[in-house]
Design an enzyme around this catalytic site. Structure first.
Site, PDB file in Angstrom:
ATOM      1  N   VAL A  65       0.838  -1.202   0.000  1.00  0.00           N
ATOM      2  CA  VAL A  65       0.000   0.000   0.000  1.00  0.00           C
ATOM      3  C   VAL A  65       0.873   1.253   0.000  1.00  0.00           C
ATOM      4  O   VAL A  65       0.540   2.249  -0.659  1.00  0.00           O
ATOM      5  CB  VAL A  65      -0.996  -0.009   1.183  1.00  0.00           C
ATOM      6  CG1 VAL A  65      -1.837   1.263   1.196  1.00  0.00           C
ATOM      7  CG2 VAL A  65      -1.904  -1.220   1.105  1.00  0.00           C
ATOM      8  N   CYS A  66       1.990   1.217   0.684  1.00  0.00           N
ATOM      9  CA  CYS A  66       2.896   2.371   0.704  1.00  0.00           C
ATOM     10  C   CYS A  66       3.485   2.626  -0.685  1.00  0.00           C
ATOM     11  O   CYS A  66       3.633   3.778  -1.098  1.00  0.00           O
ATOM     12  CB  CYS A  66       4.007   2.160   1.727  1.00  0.00           C
ATOM     13  SG  CYS A  66       3.373   2.007   3.415  1.00  0.00           S
ATOM     14  N   THR A  67       3.789   1.565  -1.397  1.00  0.00           N
ATOM     15  CA  THR A  67       4.289   1.694  -2.763  1.00  0.00           C
ATOM     16  C   THR A  67       3.195   2.257  -3.671  1.00  0.00           C
ATOM     17  O   THR A  67       3.443   3.157  -4.473  1.00  0.00           O
ATOM     18  CB  THR A  67       4.795   0.331  -3.273  1.00  0.00           C
ATOM     19  OG1 THR A  67       5.917  -0.048  -2.457  1.00  0.00           O
ATOM     20  CG2 THR A  67       5.216   0.388  -4.727  1.00  0.00           C
TER      21      THR A  67
END
Length: 180
Positions: A65-67
């Site tokens: 999700v951070c990517t």
């Protein structure tokens, strides 16, 4: 290990509440950051001289999700620039990790800050803290800060999708109210 961390972040990253509210003073900070793989010292005070700043906190570089969130901010960076705003992502990762993440996932378009001691993350009430162990990572929270150093918008959600649109709407609203 990365899969386990991604799983844990997915389970525990729900329910984060942005403790700083619109109208609150944004804590000033400087930290090591990287853009395009190159390290530098980021200063919020200096960035605010050029316009609003979106400061988004995220749990861990290179997790799914951070990517995704980094990709979406990179794709929208021209929209933020057109509204006079800049963007910085902040996590507890070290500067070496952020150098790689800034190049690969932020696509050289915006900086990411390294806050391994959680000083900025804590100042923005974004730390996810485990009993006994202490701060484990940052909650996914986005703040839009006015050039006057006030919080314009605070948004907390474990998903990445609405962070970009919410921050961009706040920047555009501010820009509309402050046309030259």
């Amino acid at each position: 290990m990365t899969l386990f961390l991604s799983f844990c972040l997915g389970i525990f990253a729900t329910g984060a509440m942005a403790a700083l509210k619109p109208g609150d003073a944004a804590p000033d900070f400087s930290l090591e950051a990287a853009q395009g793989g190159k390290p530098f010292k980021f200063s919020l005070a200096e960035a605010l001289k050029k316009g609003p700043v979106v400061v988004y906190f995220y749990p861990k570089s290179f997790t799914s999700v951070c990517t995704q969130e980094a990709h979406e901010f990179a794709e929208s960076i021209e929209d933020f620039a057109a509204a006079g705003a800049s963007v910085i992502g902040v996590s507890s990762d070290n500067i070496v990790t952020q150098q790689e993440f800034s190049s690969k996932e932020c696509r050289d378009k915006f900086p990411v800050g390294a806050d391994p001691d959680f000083s900025v993350i804590k100042a923005y009430d974004a730390a996810f803290t485990l009993p006994i162990a202490g701060p484990a990572y940052a909650h996914r929270i986005s703040y839009v800060i006015s050039p006057a150093g006030k919080i314009l918008s605070a948004y907390a959600d474990s998903g990445a999708e609405k962070h970009i649109s919410t921050a961009l709407a706040a920047v555009r609203k501010w820009r509309e109210a402050h046309k030259p």
